[in-house]
Scaffold this active site. Structure first.
Site, PDB file in Angstrom:
ATOM      1  CE  LYS A  78      15.793  11.208   2.393  1.00  0.00           C
ATOM      2  NZ  LYS A  78      15.808  10.897   3.831  1.00  0.00           N
ATOM      3  CB  SER A 156      16.863   7.104   4.201  1.00  0.00           C
ATOM      4  OG  SER A 156      16.321   8.288   4.762  1.00  0.00           O
ATOM      5  CB  SER A 180      17.345   9.075   7.730  1.00  0.00           C
ATOM      6  OG  SER A 180      16.985   7.717   7.787  1.00  0.00           O
TER       7      SER A 180
END
Length: 493
Positions: A78, A156, A180
């Protein structure tokens, strides 16, 4: 071997140990898949040279017989994790061009274990969002499709979820501040684990809300979650909130035996307007655990209704404080200044250009609730509510509950843009089942357990006792086995 990208971590580990396949071959298969998947918007910084070099090193370690479980496994990282010499932008314009001179603790641990980095993954800007639509790179797209719409992979960690579900990588790192990891996992039919706060170091991860953020694995199944979590955990003196606790062998805990375990069903999670499909999924999951020998009990978590309001005071307050450092002075984007502009104008123009609308909204909310006249009315009150929410969970666990079963999301994945013009609170409601876990600092896992009428994946969430990820993973493993979810998205990209 064919379909190398479809391998699980466990499957790839075993195949590499037997000599059936090399890390270099799996890595090349993933890189090829990534090159053909730009339509998904999952990978935003590709690192093929790094990946192939790491894969060759991993193959040498495996041949020498000195290889941990994650050795040779190709991962997506990420964009919130700082990776040395590789753009680490948190999907924000304000960090354009930022290449850290250091490695986050989590990625450092994974690379020390021999894992391979394929590249950096899309996400909501500074992890603020539930649909991956606030990213400076544009949205990540869910590989699941049921009509002509592009669906959100959640947020997210949307790029992580999309990449794992589409078999672009074998697993990915995610972070979870209010859901998330778990919400995107549920939206894309994969498994996502948020560990106990303090179990995984936050050092080198771009901060959103420091008392809530926690990194975790996003994988194809529960066993892979256990393997990857073990490599990510461990005490880190550079993170003052990192717990100095031994790391169990999480994979060894996966016996599937949950006879005599007590599973709590919180009545406050039965909310008005919850779709019938989610209710059925929940009752089916409850029945699966009962059939496996678990005792099912109704429990009360009375302060649940205050969780979203408390979260959306505490998280923006911490974000406002954490994002003050992005000012155009030390690193990242700096606005072009006009004649006569001073330092105040530089701050204002840089932050106005660098932050997207959702980040600006949360920074303003956070600054407001921390301001002199409102600190007690909002921020301190939210902190007190947080204590009560944690006490609800403590009481349930003290009464003998081993884990709590809830839905992971209030719906299946929705279309990109469908909530863009809506009241932001409608988007925030996506976190209704997940934020309590962050406020209480507990471990939680989302497991795919069914599909809706259109064929989109749906997930259930299990919440565990603090530091007892091993037991939580075992209960999740049993639920996964009983649900038998094996559906994959049909390739269209």
């Amino acid at each position: 071997m064919s379909d190398l990208t479809k391998l699980t971590i466990a499957g790839a580990r075993d195949a590499m140990r037997k000599g059936d396949v090399t890390s270099a071959e799996i890595t090349q298969a993933c890189l090829t898949a990534i090159e053909g998947a730009d339509a998904l918007g999952a990978f935003v910084h590709k690192t093929p040279e790094i990946a192939l070099a790491q894969a060759q090193a991993a193959d040498a370690r495996i041949k020498a017989g000195d290889a941990p479980a994650m050795c040779g496994i190709p991962l997506g990282i990420k964009d919130l994790f700082c990776t040395k010499g590789v753009p680490s932008q948190a999907a924000s314009r304000i960090l354009e061009g930022f290449k850290p001179e250091y490695e986050s603790t989590v990625t450092g641990k994974l690379f020390d274990a021999g894992a391979v980095m394929l590249g950096k993954l899309n996400m909501d800007e500074f992890a603020m969002g539930s649909s991956n639509e606030t990213s400076v790179y544009g949205p990540a797209i869910n590989p699941w499709k049921v009509d002509d719409r592009n669906l959100t992979p959640g947020g997210s960690s949307g790029g992580s979820a999309s990449a794992v579900a589409a078999d672009l990588c074998l697993a990915a790192t995610g972070t979870d501040t209010g859901g998330s990891i778990r919400q995107p996992a549920a939206f894309t039919g994969i498994t996502g684990l948020k560990p106990t706060y303090g179990r995984v170091s936050r050092w080198g991860i771009v901060a959103f809300a420091s008392s809530l953020d926690q990194a975790g694995p996003m994988t194809k199944d529960v066993r892979d979650c256990a393997i990857m979590l073990q490599a990510m955990c461990g005490h880190d003196a550079r993170d003052s909130t990192s717990a100095d606790l031994p790391v169990p062998d999480f994979e060894a805990a996966l016996t599937g035996d949950i006879k005599g375990k007590t599973i709590g069903i919180p009545r406050e999670y039965r909310m008005d307007g919850t779709p019938a499909e989610i209710e059925k999924l929940w009752s089916d999951g409850t029945a699966m655990l009962r059939d496996a020998g678990a005792k099912i009990v109704d429990i009360s978590l009375p302060h649940t209704k205050y969780a979203l309001p408390a979260y959306y005071v505490i998280a923006p307050a911490e974000a406002s404080s954490n994002l003050a450092r992005y000012d155009g002075v030390r690193f990242g984007h700096r606005a072009k200044l006009g004649a006569g502009d001073g330092i105040t104008q530089m701050y204002e123009k840089t932050r106005a250009e660098g932050f997207g609308p959702e980040v600006q909204r949360r920074v303003m909310v956070g600054t407001y609730v921390l301001s002199a006249g409102f600190y007690d009315a909002y921020y301190n009150r939210a902190r007190r509510v947080r204590t009560l929410i944690k006490r609800d969970f403590d009481d349930a666990f003290a009464a003998g509950v081993d884990a709590i079963l809830t839905p992971a999301t209030p719906s299946a994945a929705f279309g990109i843009g469908e909530m863009a013009d809506a009241d932001p609170i409608k988007m925030y409601l996506n976190d209704v089942f997940t934020v309590t876990v962050n406020l209480a600092g507990l471990p939680g896992i989302a497991v795919p357990t069914g599909r809706d009428a259109q064929g989109l994946p749906l997930g259930l969430q299990l919440i565990g006792r603090p530091w007892e990820e091993a037991e939580l993973l075992n209960i999740a493993y049993r639920l996964e086995t009983a649900a038998g979810f094996v559906a994959k998205p049909a390739k269209w990209w």
